[in-house]
Design a protein around this motif. Structure first.
Motif, PDB file in Angstrom:
ATOM      1  N   TYR A  44       0.858  -1.187   0.000  1.00  8.73           N
ATOM      2  CA  TYR A  44       0.000   0.000   0.000  1.00  8.73           C
ATOM      3  C   TYR A  44       0.891   1.233   0.000  1.00  8.73           C
ATOM      4  N   GLU A  45       0.972   1.885  -1.115  1.00 10.13           N
ATOM      5  CA  GLU A  45       1.813   3.071  -1.199  1.00 10.13           C
ATOM      6  C   GLU A  45       0.971   4.328  -1.027  1.00 10.13           C
ATOM      7  N   LYS A  46       1.587   5.338  -0.415  1.00  9.58           N
ATOM      8  CA  LYS A  46       0.919   6.619  -0.261  1.00  9.58           C
ATOM      9  C   LYS A  46       1.074   7.391  -1.566  1.00  9.58           C
ATOM     10  N   LYS A  47      -0.063   7.809  -2.104  1.00  4.14           N
ATOM     11  CA  LYS A  47      -0.045   8.433  -3.428  1.00  4.14           C
ATOM     12  C   LYS A  47      -0.947   9.660  -3.437  1.00  4.14           C
ATOM     13  N   CYS A  48      -0.463  10.710  -4.078  1.00  2.00           N
ATOM     14  CA  CYS A  48      -1.270  11.921  -4.220  1.00  2.00           C
ATOM     15  C   CYS A  48      -2.131  11.780  -5.481  1.00  2.00           C
ATOM     16  N   PRO A  49      -3.467  11.805  -5.344  1.00  2.60           N
ATOM     17  CA  PRO A  49      -4.320  11.639  -6.517  1.00  2.60           C
ATOM     18  C   PRO A  49      -4.256  12.834  -7.472  1.00  2.60           C
ATOM     19  N   HIS A  50      -3.922  14.027  -6.941  1.00  2.00           N
ATOM     20  CA  HIS A  50      -3.853  15.222  -7.783  1.00  2.00           C
ATOM     21  C   HIS A  50      -2.596  15.203  -8.657  1.00  2.00           C
ATOM     22  N   CYS A  51      -1.445  14.892  -8.023  1.00  2.00           N
ATOM     23  CA  CYS A  51      -0.182  14.872  -8.771  1.00  2.00           C
ATOM     24  C   CYS A  51       0.060  13.530  -9.451  1.00  2.00           C
ATOM     25  N   ASP A  52      -0.728  12.542  -9.065  1.00  2.00           N
ATOM     26  CA  ASP A  52      -0.612  11.196  -9.626  1.00  2.00           C
ATOM     27  C   ASP A  52       0.802  10.637  -9.463  1.00  2.00           C
ATOM     28  N   LYS A  53       1.321  10.751  -8.213  1.00  2.00           N
ATOM     29  CA  LYS A  53       2.640  10.175  -7.949  1.00  2.00           C
ATOM     30  C   LYS A  53       2.727   9.781  -6.471  1.00  2.00           C
ATOM     31  N   ALA A  54       3.635   8.815  -6.198  1.00  2.00           N
ATOM     32  CA  ALA A  54       3.847   8.361  -4.830  1.00  2.00           C
ATOM     33  C   ALA A  54       4.566   9.439  -4.024  1.00  2.00           C
ATOM     34  N   ILE A  60       4.911  14.774   3.401  1.00  2.00           N
ATOM     35  CA  ILE A  60       3.590  14.783   4.051  1.00  2.00           C
ATOM     36  C   ILE A  60       3.573  15.774   5.204  1.00  2.00           C
ATOM     37  N   VAL A  61       2.498  16.555   5.297  1.00  2.58           N
ATOM     38  CA  VAL A  61       2.285  17.468   6.418  1.00  2.58           C
ATOM     39  C   VAL A  61       0.929  17.163   7.043  1.00  2.58           C
ATOM     40  N   ARG A  62       0.741  17.650   8.271  1.00  4.45           N
ATOM     41  CA  ARG A  62      -0.533  17.448   8.953  1.00  4.45           C
ATOM     42  C   ARG A  62      -1.542  18.501   8.502  1.00  4.45           C
TER      43      ARG A  62
END
Length: 277
Positions: A44-54, A60-62
């Motif tokens: 399970y990789e953390k991925k930004c849906p807007h930038c479409d990249k891991a 990452i910020v809060r």
């Protein structure tokens, strides 16, 4: 035993340096999710849906979502600046009777051990709590979460139990379908009390165990050993509509009656043996 927190207990002007250790451990059996086809673990990789990249942890910020899709960013240094005094100090605010606290407030227990040269002060607080029969109510912060806490004695160790704040406890009136008023038959009540008395005994935690976890461990061991596992369907629970509550109470009382002691065998005396001979 791993140290999860380090600081001091404060009551009055007395400081007791302590280390905190978790008093419980997770015994649950955890599974990994595998790809059905090749049996490899699913990642399970953390991925930004807007930038479409891991993204990595450094990216990452809060953020707190105060409205739908609107966030306010909270920085680490801002959190550090508002940390309360209890971040490194367990400050006892009051001493109370344990019976005054509803168990719904209790959350997670920790053992406290004396740190470095704090043995004398630790022993003093432990013995004082023992002799008065009181427990301390304190505030503590663990992993950026502030909690109430109860400090009591377990055997010869100080035990800290984190507690919920009052506003974290849901109001009873939110529970659906509660009876507005209770009305019971006096005879049924007496029989119910008798049943409770017959089932009552001193609490012995060693009597209880997790049967499901034991069965699951056995299943895993059989699988590792390459043994075949027979699938046995558990019998369906018998559904009964208890119409006669009195009859059910009577049957329960009979079923839980202690067995009468076995009759004692008569010991033979010399005279009885002479008569037999």
């Amino acid at each position: 035993m791993h140290t999860v927190w380090k600081g001091a207990i404060s009551f009055g002007l007395v400081h007791v340096p302590v280390k905190m250790h978790s008093a419980t451990e997770d015994k649950d059996i955890h599974f990994r999710q595998l790809h059905k086809e090749c049996k490899m673990p699913i990642s399970y990789e953390k991925k930004c849906p807007h930038c479409d990249k891991a993204v990595t942890s450094d990216d990452i910020v809060r953020g707190f979502e105060y409205e739908k899709d609107k966030f306010v960013i909270i920085k680490d240094e801002e959190l550090e600046a508002i940390k309360p005094e209890s971040a490194r100090l367990i400050k006892i605010l009051d001493f109370v009777d344990l019976t005054d606290i509803d168990p719904i407030y209790f959350e997670k227990p920790y053992y406290l051990s004396p740190d470095q040269t704090g043995g004398g002060a630790y022993s003093l607080l432990l013995e004082a709590i023992k002799h008065t029969g009181k427990i301390g109510i304190a505030k503590i912060s663990i992993r950026s979460k502030s909690s109430l806490a109860a400090i009591r004695v377990v055997d010869n160790c100080l035990c800290l139990e984190t507690m919920h704040f009052p506003d974290e406890i849901r109001a009873i009136n939110q529970v659906p379908n509660l009876p507005q008023a209770t009305s019971v038959n006096d005879k049924e009540l007496e029989m119910a009390k008798t049943l409770i008395e017959q089932l009552s005994e001193k609490f012995d935690p060693t009597k209880y165990n997790d049967e499901y976890r034991a069965a699951l461990s056995e299943l895993i061991e059989q699988k590792i050993a390459g043994e075949s596992v027979d699938i046995v369907n558990a019998p369906a629970a018998v559904k009964t509509n208890v119409i006669d509550l009195m009859a059910a109470l009577k049957a329960s009382i009979e079923a839980t009656k202690p067995e009468p002691p076995a009759p004692k065998k008569k010991r033979r005396t010399k005279k009885s043996e002479e008569k037999i001979s």
